[in-house]
Scaffold this motif. Structure first.
Motif, PDB file in Angstrom:
ATOM      1  N   GLY A 178       0.755  -1.198  -0.002  1.00  0.00           N
ATOM      2  CA  GLY A 178      -0.143  -0.050  -0.079  1.00  0.00           C
ATOM      3  C   GLY A 178       0.847   1.168  -0.001  1.00  0.00           C
ATOM      4  O   GLY A 178       2.043   1.093  -0.256  1.00  0.00           O
ATOM      5  N   MET A 179       0.272   2.448   0.367  1.00  0.00           N
ATOM      6  CA  MET A 179       0.989   3.721   0.510  1.00  0.00           C
ATOM      7  C   MET A 179       0.917   4.392   1.841  1.00  0.00           C
ATOM      8  O   MET A 179      -0.147   3.951   2.523  1.00  0.00           O
ATOM      9  CB  MET A 179       0.337   4.563  -0.501  1.00  0.00           C
ATOM     10  N   ALA A 180       2.067   5.218   2.072  1.00  0.00           N
ATOM     11  CA  ALA A 180       2.087   5.718   3.548  1.00  0.00           C
ATOM     12  C   ALA A 180       2.768   7.042   3.318  1.00  0.00           C
ATOM     13  O   ALA A 180       3.435   7.218   2.456  1.00  0.00           O
ATOM     14  CB  ALA A 180       2.751   4.637   4.569  1.00  0.00           C
ATOM     15  N   ARG A 181       2.449   7.915   4.311  1.00  0.00           N
ATOM     16  CA  ARG A 181       3.043   9.063   4.484  1.00  0.00           C
ATOM     17  C   ARG A 181       3.725   9.077   5.850  1.00  0.00           C
ATOM     18  O   ARG A 181       2.925   9.345   6.852  1.00  0.00           O
ATOM     19  CB  ARG A 181       2.134  10.234   4.302  1.00  0.00           C
ATOM     20  N   THR A 182       4.813   8.862   6.020  1.00  0.00           N
ATOM     21  CA  THR A 182       5.542   8.861   7.463  1.00  0.00           C
ATOM     22  C   THR A 182       6.735   9.887   7.656  1.00  0.00           C
ATOM     23  O   THR A 182       7.555  10.148   6.664  1.00  0.00           O
ATOM     24  CB  THR A 182       6.345   7.392   7.582  1.00  0.00           C
ATOM     25  N   GLY A 183       6.509  10.485   8.571  1.00  0.00           N
ATOM     26  CA  GLY A 183       7.397  11.559   8.893  1.00  0.00           C
ATOM     27  C   GLY A 183       8.344  11.295  10.151  1.00  0.00           C
ATOM     28  O   GLY A 183       7.978  10.481  10.824  1.00  0.00           O
ATOM     29  N   THR A 184       9.440  12.067  10.172  1.00  0.00           N
ATOM     30  CA  THR A 184      10.553  12.003  11.458  1.00  0.00           C
ATOM     31  C   THR A 184      10.002  13.193  12.245  1.00  0.00           C
ATOM     32  O   THR A 184      10.189  14.256  11.583  1.00  0.00           O
ATOM     33  CB  THR A 184      11.813  11.875  11.030  1.00  0.00           C
ATOM     34  N   TYR A 185      10.168  13.076  13.578  1.00  0.00           N
ATOM     35  CA  TYR A 185       9.587  14.189  14.204  1.00  0.00           C
ATOM     36  C   TYR A 185      10.656  14.691  15.427  1.00  0.00           C
ATOM     37  O   TYR A 185      11.164  13.578  16.082  1.00  0.00           O
ATOM     38  CB  TYR A 185       8.282  14.216  15.141  1.00  0.00           C
ATOM     39  N   PHE A 186      11.122  16.052  15.384  1.00  0.00           N
ATOM     40  CA  PHE A 186      12.362  16.034  16.254  1.00  0.00           C
ATOM     41  C   PHE A 186      12.280  17.086  17.470  1.00  0.00           C
ATOM     42  O   PHE A 186      12.998  17.380  18.358  1.00  0.00           O
ATOM     43  CB  PHE A 186      13.201  16.970  15.379  1.00  0.00           C
ATOM     44  N   LYS A 187      10.695  17.300  18.035  1.00  0.00           N
ATOM     45  CA  LYS A 187      10.585  18.209  18.860  1.00  0.00           C
ATOM     46  C   LYS A 187      11.228  17.870  20.312  1.00  0.00           C
ATOM     47  O   LYS A 187      12.083  18.786  20.859  1.00  0.00           O
ATOM     48  CB  LYS A 187       9.056  18.353  19.295  1.00  0.00           C
TER      49      LYS A 187
END
Length: 623
Positions: A178-187
């Motif tokens: 399938g398809m995904a939108r994954t991000g990396t978060y730095f807060k």
């Protein structure tokens, strides 16, 4: 540098002399190599590949499918070839041209799609769709299309499934995820380091800044992302199911029941794909070679089947010189990559350099229409307006301007498109993201912790209101936020003007939200759905021209680049890299991978160069 008298001095003097002599020797070897290749190229002249009758055209893209290949220094490119490094990008237009030439070429009897080295497509799945459509057109001639691979990733199979016959190695496998939108978060990391990231934005859905202010994806971003991802996924699985003569329900069932299916076949992914109808037969490389020899015959070396790769085929069939004609022209300008201020080479959209290409088309009386082929997530707001305003000037002078959106034309990519006479997009284009943000990190806390402090005086309250080492004053923050809000209002006004909508109507579908091309068409952000050819034909129709040439407007190489390109192209064509190999060393793969990641992070930060710190950027890559 005189020779020192002390022992330590003489020691370092010898080291310096060794480095100096080695450097001079290295430069000398490169110069000699270039001279030898130059003489050889002058003597030998162009050596065009031969296309034997009945040959198979091998469509074997390497790397990422792109609208425009990123500029790479010619010497670095050839040295990489000498080291056996694969190309990192494959030009869509090279592939499409090869298919078009082969369609009409009696010397080509069959097409073979090899996807082993295909790594993906920049900006989404629309490039796969363009290739699939061109291959479908090729098949109308009655010539067969055969796909073969050792294994298939999801994207590789999407392209391969358009073939008449699909083969896979018995040791291979395939799986759809399938398809995904994954991000990396730095807060949290930034908080621990004490880095203060000051964010200024407008738009509920403007999620490009979320990695710096959150540790997870917001509900608003999840809502928007899953909607456009769903549109892209629906298009892909519908196309695959149609090509393999199965229903979408059968396709979905294979994905949902993949675990029991693979267990039923004792972990054999190749047999699972075969029994489920995704491949027609399992063949080893040797089996496939024999199969093709029986189909098209032996090659001249008698060691494989008669075939020619698409790049060599283009050298044989594509005209060496693009001869000018007296016809009217539709100019195509490719804008691919992030938008930054200033001048940039291919792969990044420079505000000034792209405006220069538009100006070249604008000042050419034979050009009656300009088609902007946009494949960009956006970037600098200032640079975006530099480009758009140059297009608007062309319109005022009577040129038709049409935008053709490729994989993505979001944020700044939509800004430069907004006031075109007509906007075309693929149903799977990622677009919209009409919003704006500003982001400024300051480092006063970590610097203070290690004993570094900033202090001073100024003649007004603004003199020391902004310093990345000591922070931003509340008044200056308010100034930036006001600038960002004006930028958003300007964005709404541009879209309202270009789309014949009210600002309120635009705002209701803006707020930084990302849409698929299909939804954008429904909402009025896009006029028509189609590919680049459709946009070019429409531009010609709007310009009232019937007999015309299509001319891609490109950056002209400077004299040094031309010389190096001509010298080194002969070495690349013959595969003779021996001289260059003697002055280059192979790169450690692990170090290369780490170095590439560091360079990518640095490149992203470096490209945030808007003079007003205002950005129209969409973090909407598909993973």
């Amino acid at each position: 540098m005189s020779k020192p008298n002390s022992i330590i001095g003489r020691f370092f003097y010898r080291i310096w002399k060794t480095v100096d002599v080695s450097g001079r020797l290295f430069i000398g070897l490169i110069a000699i190599t270039l001279f030898v290749l130059f003489v050889r190229s002058c003597v030998s002249g162009p050596d065009l590949p031969k296309v034997n009758d009945g040959s198979a055209l091998i469509l074997n893209p390497t790397g990422i499918l792109v609208e425009q290949e990123k500029y790479v220094d010619p010497i670095e490119k050839v040295i990489a070839g000498a080291q056996g490094a694969n190309d990192l990008e494959a030009s869509m237009y090279d592939l499409l041209d090869a298919i078009e030439y082969a369609k009409k070429d009696d010397s080509i009897s069959v097409m073979v799609i090899q996807t082993n080295k295909l790594m993906g497509a920049y900006g989404g799945i629309s490039k796969y769709q363009d290739l699939r459509e061109a291959i479908q057109d090729f098949k109308t001639t009655g010539k067969k299309v055969i796909a073969v691979a050792d294994w298939y990733s999801q994207g590789q199979y999407y392209l391969a499934s358009v073939a008449d016959e699909v083969y896979m190695n018995p040791q291979g496998s395939m799986m759809f995820d399938g398809m995904a939108r994954t991000g990396t978060y730095f807060k949290s990391a930034l908080d621990k380091l004490g880095v203060n990231v000051h964010v200024f934005r407008v738009g509920t859905f403007k999620s490009a800044v979320e990695p710096f202010i959150r540790d997870n994806m917001s509900d608003a971003a999840k809502e928007a992302n899953i909607e456009w991802l769903g549109d892209l996924w629906k298009a892909m699985k519908t196309d695959i199911a149609g090509s393999r003569d199965m229903s979408v329900e059968e396709f979905d069932s294979f994905i949902e029941n993949y675990l029991p299916i693979i267990q039923q076949h004792n972990g054999d992914g190749a047999q699972a794909a075969l029994s489920s109808g995704f491949v027609d037969k399992l063949m080893t490389r040797g089996d496939f070679r024999e199969y093709m020899i029986n189909k098209v015959g032996l090659n001249d070396k008698k060691d494989s089947y008669q075939a020619i790769g698409y790049k060599k085929y283009l050298k044989a069939r594509r005209p060496l010189i693009d001869m000018p004609s007296g016809k009217d022209k539709v100019a195509v300008i490719v804008a691919k990559g992030e938008i930054v201020d200033g001048n940039r080479k291919e792969g990044i959209i420079g505000g000034d350099s792209t405006a220069r290409l538009i100006r070249k088309a604008r000042l050419d009386d034979s050009v009656k229409a300009i088609v902007m082929r946009v494949d960009s997530p956006g970037g600098s707001a200032f640079a975006s307006e530099v480009i758009r305003s140059e297009l608007a000037r062309a319109q005022k002078e009577g040129k038709i301007v049409v935008t053709s959106m490729a994989g993505m034309a979001a944020s700044g990519g939509y800004w430069i498109s907004a006031t075109s006479d007509e906007i075309w997009a693929h149903p799977t284009t990622i677009t919209g993201s009409i919003g704006i943000f500003g982001m400024v990190p300051t480092f006063e806390e970590p610097l203070n912790k290690i004993g570094i402090n900033r202090d001073g005086v100024g003649t007004t309250k603004w003199s020391r209101s902004f310093d990345i080492m000591s922070g931003i004053s509340e008044d200056f923050k308010a100034v930036i936020q006001a600038n960002i809000e004006k930028g958003y209002d300007d964005f709404l006004s541009l879209v309202a003007e270009g789309r014949d909508m009210t600002k309120e109507e635009v705002d209701s579908i803006a707020q930084g939200r990302v849409w698929s091309g299909e939804d954008a068409h429904r909402l009025g952000l896009v006029d028509k759905l189609g590919d680049l050819d459709d946009a070019v034909k429409s531009a010609a129709k709007l310009a009232n021209i019937d007999d015309y040439d299509v001319r891609f407007i490109k950056r002209e190489l400077d004299p040094t680049e031309k010389m190096i390109r001509d010298i080194l192209s002969n070495a690349k064509a013959t595969g003779d890299y021996s001289a260059l190999e003697s002055v280059s060393a192979k790169t450690n793969p692990l170090l290369h991978a780490v170095n590439s990641q560091v360079k990518e992070i640095y490149r992203l930060i470096q490209n945030y160069n808007d003079p007003n710190h205002a950005y129209l950027h969409c973090m909407c890559e598909v993973k």
